[in-house]
Design a protein around this motif. Structure first.
Motif, PDB file in Angstrom:
ATOM      1  N   SER A  15     -30.467 -12.822  16.218  1.00  0.00           N
ATOM      2  CA  SER A  15     -29.215 -11.514  16.345  1.00  0.00           C
ATOM      3  C   SER A  15     -28.157 -14.092  16.844  1.00  0.00           C
ATOM      4  CB  SER A  15     -28.644 -11.077  17.157  1.00  0.00           C
ATOM      5  OG  SER A  15     -29.544 -10.773  19.004  1.00  0.00           O
ATOM      6  N   PHE A  16     -29.437 -14.208  17.258  1.00  0.00           N
ATOM      7  CA  PHE A  16     -28.911 -15.439  18.358  1.00  0.00           C
ATOM      8  C   PHE A  16     -27.542 -16.082  17.334  1.00  0.00           C
ATOM      9  CE2 PHE A  16     -31.992 -13.883  20.892  1.00  0.00           C
ATOM     10  CZ  PHE A  16     -30.998 -14.256  22.371  1.00  0.00           C
ATOM     11  N   CYS A  17     -28.327 -16.204  15.564  1.00  0.00           N
ATOM     12  CA  CYS A  17     -28.127 -17.613  14.476  1.00  0.00           C
ATOM     13  C   CYS A  17     -26.978 -17.246  13.778  1.00  0.00           C
ATOM     14  CB  CYS A  17     -29.104 -17.091  13.633  1.00  0.00           C
ATOM     15  SG  CYS A  17     -30.430 -18.097  14.686  1.00  0.00           S
ATOM     16  N   GLU A  18     -26.517 -15.527  14.330  1.00  0.00           N
ATOM     17  CA  GLU A  18     -25.197 -14.626  13.825  1.00  0.00           C
ATOM     18  C   GLU A  18     -24.504 -15.548  13.452  1.00  0.00           C
ATOM     19  OE1 GLU A  18     -25.203 -11.220  15.455  1.00  0.00           O
ATOM     20  OE2 GLU A  18     -26.807 -10.237  13.988  1.00  0.00           O
ATOM     21  N   ALA A  19     -23.125 -15.797  12.957  1.00  0.00           N
ATOM     22  CA  ALA A  19     -21.581 -17.040  12.867  1.00  0.00           C
ATOM     23  C   ALA A  19     -21.232 -15.777  14.918  1.00  0.00           C
ATOM     24  CB  ALA A  19     -21.158 -16.355  12.069  1.00  0.00           C
ATOM     25  N   GLU A  20     -20.914 -14.919  14.452  1.00  0.00           N
ATOM     26  CA  GLU A  20     -19.901 -14.206  15.229  1.00  0.00           C
ATOM     27  C   GLU A  20     -20.534 -12.750  16.296  1.00  0.00           C
ATOM     28  OE1 GLU A  20     -16.300 -12.912  12.844  1.00  0.00           O
ATOM     29  OE2 GLU A  20     -15.862 -14.450  13.882  1.00  0.00           O
ATOM     30  N   PHE A  21     -19.843 -12.635  16.646  1.00  0.00           N
ATOM     31  CA  PHE A  21     -20.079 -10.894  17.206  1.00  0.00           C
ATOM     32  C   PHE A  21     -19.156 -10.343  17.276  1.00  0.00           C
ATOM     33  CE2 PHE A  21     -21.846 -13.445  21.449  1.00  0.00           C
ATOM     34  CZ  PHE A  21     -22.476 -13.339  21.523  1.00  0.00           C
ATOM     35  N   PRO A  22     -19.393  -9.121  16.884  1.00  0.00           N
ATOM     36  CA  PRO A  22     -18.881  -8.062  16.321  1.00  0.00           C
ATOM     37  C   PRO A  22     -18.449  -7.205  17.361  1.00  0.00           C
ATOM     38  CG  PRO A  22     -21.384  -7.182  16.692  1.00  0.00           C
ATOM     39  CD  PRO A  22     -20.983  -8.400  17.509  1.00  0.00           C
ATOM     40  N   PHE A  23     -17.600  -7.897  18.450  1.00  0.00           N
ATOM     41  CA  PHE A  23     -16.856  -6.813  19.320  1.00  0.00           C
ATOM     42  C   PHE A  23     -15.466  -7.882  19.346  1.00  0.00           C
ATOM     43  CE2 PHE A  23     -19.806  -9.527  22.278  1.00  0.00           C
ATOM     44  CZ  PHE A  23     -18.494  -9.995  22.633  1.00  0.00           C
TER      45      PHE A  23
END
Length: 283
Positions: A78-86
């Motif tokens: 999850s650290f590689c995701e582009a942005e947080f979902p919040f």
């Protein structure tokens, strides 16, 4: 003409001590207020760069390092995701202004910590012997260094781990995360200040050993219990996943072992002084 003999210092009464303490507290508070005002003025840097920095996955260094580590192990975390979902929102009229005020006060305390420690030392040091004051000259520097190391650890390690876990956690896909500004800031503040205080452990052990409440034998004997306490503290200031707790627990355990060494050094110096005062040969 007869020379005047130096008058011995008179002992201060209880009320004199309270008056002295009051002025130390006033000067410390003024330092926090002045630096807090400075932080209040630089609102964009405090919030956009520092407070909201751990929310920016693309630029925050901790996420970049953890993403590279995950890829080296062969998986995309999850650290590689582009942005947080919040999103972060303010739902009260005075919410942003209150956050601005209290964040500035917190920043003022962190920046003024060396001076606050200096005022504390000035209040305590008159009650110490001259040789004790000399041996503890580096107290302000060491205490400040440990505190700032803890603050950096809390900001770059505890905070992003907590935000990554809690920001991605969902009990159902039908429930969306929209966090209140005060909740987000309280997480950052608690992570940073708690880590700063925890890193003062060697200083605390030093003084507890000086007054005879702690010995190296005591610390070694109850090392297992200390490890349990460290894990509990790690669980309190980090998200409830094992990896985060271990990452936080490791430096605290290292600090505990350093505290044992410091306690042993304090006892050794006390024994040397005791033998010297009694004329015993050095062993």
């Amino acid at each position: 003409m007869a020379k005047k003999l130096p008058q011995p210092e008179q002992e201060m009464s209880f009320l004199d001590h309270l008056e002295e303490l009051r002025w130390h507290l006033i000067r410390s508070t003024l330092a926090v207020v002045i630096l807090g005002t400075l932080a209040f003025i630089f609102k964009e840097f405090i919030f956009d760069v520092l407070i909201l920095g751990p929310k920016n996955k693309a630029e925050f260094p901790t996420y970049q390092m953890l993403c590279k580590g995950a890829r080296l192990l062969g998986f995309e975390g999850s650290f590689c995701e582009a942005e947080f979902p919040f999103r972060i929102q303010s739902r009260t009229m005075a919410g942003q202004f209150s956050a601005h005020i209290w964040t500035s006060i917190t920043a003022g305390f962190i920046l003024a910590f060396p001076y606050v420690i200096y005022e504390f030392w000035k209040f305590v040091s008159p009650g110490l012997h001259s040789n004790e004051r000399k041996s503890a000259r580096g107290f302000i520097v060491v205490a400040s260094l440990l505190f700032f190391m803890g603050v950096l650890f809390g900001y770059y390690v505890v905070t992003p781990l907590s935000i990554n876990f809690l920001g991605n956690y969902q009990v159902s896909e039908q429930v969306f995360n929209d966090f209140d500004l005060s909740s987000y800031i309280s997480l950052v503040r608690a992570s940073v200040l708690a880590s700063g205080i925890i890193f003062e452990l060697p200083i605390i052990i030093y003084f507890l050993t000086k007054i005879g409440l702690v010995t190296p034998e005591f610390l070694r004997k109850y090392r297992k219990f200390a490890l349990v306490i460290v894990l509990i503290v790690s669980a309190v200031i980090t998200p409830p996943d094992i990896a985060s707790q271990v990452i936080v627990a490791v430096p605290v355990i290292v600090l505990y072992e350093i505290s044992i060494f410091i306690s042993r050094a304090v006892i050794r110096n006390q024994n040397k002084k005791r033998r010297k005062s009694h004329g015993e040969p050095h062993r």
